[in-house]
Design an enzyme around this catalytic site. Structure first.
Site, PDB file in Angstrom:
ATOM      1  N   TRP A 139      -9.652   0.315  -5.697  1.00  0.00           N
ATOM      2  CA  TRP A 139      -9.061   1.594  -5.260  1.00  0.00           C
ATOM      3  C   TRP A 139      -7.635   1.728  -5.833  1.00  0.00           C
ATOM      4  CZ3 TRP A 139     -10.894   5.918  -3.838  1.00  0.00           C
ATOM      5  CH2 TRP A 139     -10.216   6.814  -3.004  1.00  0.00           C
ATOM      6  N   LYS A 181       4.339   2.122  -2.148  1.00  0.00           N
ATOM      7  CA  LYS A 181       4.681   3.304  -2.952  1.00  0.00           C
ATOM      8  C   LYS A 181       6.096   3.760  -2.595  1.00  0.00           C
ATOM      9  CE  LYS A 181      -0.057   5.110  -2.063  1.00  0.00           C
ATOM     10  NZ  LYS A 181      -1.020   4.507  -2.931  1.00  0.00           N
ATOM     11  N   SER A 238       0.826  -1.207   0.000  1.00  0.00           N
ATOM     12  CA  SER A 238       0.000   0.000   0.000  1.00  0.00           C
ATOM     13  C   SER A 238       0.868   1.268   0.000  1.00  0.00           C
ATOM     14  CB  SER A 238      -0.958  -0.051   1.185  1.00  0.00           C
ATOM     15  OG  SER A 238      -2.114   0.643   0.868  1.00  0.00           O
ATOM     16  N   HIS A 242      -7.542  -5.782  -0.515  1.00  0.00           N
ATOM     17  CA  HIS A 242      -6.290  -5.043  -0.356  1.00  0.00           C
ATOM     18  C   HIS A 242      -5.544  -5.546   0.886  1.00  0.00           C
ATOM     19  CE1 HIS A 242      -3.798  -1.444  -0.580  1.00  0.00           C
ATOM     20  NE2 HIS A 242      -4.065  -1.152   0.672  1.00  0.00           N
TER      21      HIS A 242
END
Ligand code: GCU
Length: 415
Positions: free
Chosen positions: A347, A260, A256, A396
């Site tokens: 998402w 990044k 998540s 997720h």
């Protein structure tokens, strides 16, 4: 009938040839004949002055450095210059952890600036015993070192984000025993310790780099993602000094928002032997143009702290970006990369995560790895190679299903 069959046959041959030639062009991917394919994604293999990049040497000498600068300038921000030194101290070590299979080590990494302002971060490691060559997964945890495994000897991380910090609460996301049994190591830090995840730059690593009276990074300086990425590189500085670690086989990983940060760390710092992104989505590996779920503009609005001040100029410019996230993925080439997503994680947009993986393979092809043929990504059908990818069925998260594939990938690619 025969006539129709031969027309059909010729048609199929024609279509497959045109797809192939499109895929092999160095032009933007807009020609891809698929509704999922966003238009005008910037070309990877064309430098800013229009030169077509044809060799790995040109990629390394011209295009990769150009992209590093572009992405640093426009998205992540530069690491500020400053006289900040790092020291490390092993606070605790047990050579018989996990029933004698692992070495547990807890290291305090301290940064000190010229005014003697300091910041310390705890690095927790479990290393497989008796091995010299083994992959180690390095990544931040969300809730504190003690949450990754129910081991009462793990020092509690400071309580900073008010989360539940129960020992071992995130052990499903960190299958330490499985990792050790597979002959791999794991190293982790609590991300808030390096740079708190809030719209306030007065604590964490930021102030160590400030000039007198400075209260926040300058517009071209780092946001949170670049700061966390820097912290991962600093952990790597430490790992290179630790004789019990195989520093040539460190894979930087994250889930998540921490994915990044991990992908940017791995893109920039070529000492990382590989990169794993789990559900990193927007401003991770997902292509921003025409992205579903969370858009680039949504990230700017909700998490301005993550990126450089300069990046804010792209608010509502998602369709006109001079860069996109496939560039970050491509910067990892030719090192192995794994991109994992989850089917219900719209998402993050798994199809746009796949797209980045797919586009990056034209850079990997310069190094002799296969260029993928574009196809709609399939759930629970991992693609295994130098560029690996899967979409797990579900939400997720980073789960044992993902880890089992990461372990196979690490052992295969970092032999
Ligand atoms: C939010 C955010 C995502 C991020 C995620 C996380 O959902 O919008 O971009 O990846 O938090 O870090 O868990």
């Amino acid at each position: 009938m025969k006539k129709y069959l031969s027309i059909l046959f010729v048609g199929i041959i024609f279509i497959s040839f045109s797809v192939k030639s499109d895929a092999q062009q160095n032009s933007p991917a807009a020609t891809q004949n698929d509704s999922l394919f966003p238009k005008n994604i910037p070309a990877l293999l064309m430098s800013s002055n229009g030169t077509i990049i044809k060799t790995k040497k040109e990629w390394e000498k011209i295009r990769r450095p150009e992209l590093a600068q572009l992405l640093e300038n426009e998205i992540y921000g530069f690491v500020p210059s400053g006289d900040v030194k790092m020291t490390s101290a092993v606070l605790e070590q047990d050579d018989n952890a996990l029933g004698g299979k692992a070495i547990r080590k807890q290291v305090k990494i301290t940064f000190t600036n010229a005014n003697n302002k300091t910041l310390s971060v705890a690095l927790l490691m479990y290393l497989p015993k008796g091995l010299k060559k083994f992959p180690t997964f390095l990544g931040y945890n969300f809730n504190g070192n003690e949450t990754i495994y129910p081991d009462p000897m793990i020092h509690a991380s400071p309580m900073m984000n008010g989360n539940n910090k129960q020992s071992g609460r995130d052990s499903l996301n960190w299958p330490v025993a499985t990792i050790i049994n597979a002959g791999c190591g794991v190293a982790t830090m609590y991300y808030w310790e390096l740079a708190p995840d809030k719209e306030d730059f007065s604590t964490g690593i930021y102030p160590l780099f400030y000039q007198p009276n400075q209260l926040a990074p300058l517009p071209n300086e780092w946001g949170g993602l670049a700061a966390w990425a820097w912290g991962l590189s600093k952990a790597m500085d430490y790992l290179q000094t630790d004789k019990q670690v195989d520093a040539k086989r460190v894979i930087v990983l994250g889930h998540s928002r921490l994915g990044k940060a991990a992908i940017w760390a791995g893109a920039k710092d070529q000492r990382f032997a590989g990169v794993i992104s789990s559900g990193s989505g927007a401003m991770g590996v997902s292509i921003s143009k025409s992205k579903k779920g969370e858009t680039l503009s949504a990230v700017i609005k909700r998490f301005p702290r993550w990126t450089a001040g300069n990046f804010k100029k792209y608010l509502n410019q998602d369709a006109n970006l001079p860069f996109d996230q496939h560039m970050v993925v491509a910067m990892v080439a030719p090192r192995p990369i794994y991109i994992s997503s989850a089917s219900e994680d719209q998402w993050a947009d798994p199809s746009h995560e796949y797209l980045s993986a797919y586009l990056s393979t034209e850079v990997y092809a310069l190094f002799g790895y296969p260029k993928w043929t574009y196809q709609a990504p399939k759930i629970q059908e991992p693609i295994q190679g130098r560029v690996s990818q899967h979409i797990r069925d579900g939400k997720h998260d980073i789960l044992p299903y993902d880890w089992n594939l990461f372990l196979t990938f690490a052992k295969r690619e970092l032999k």
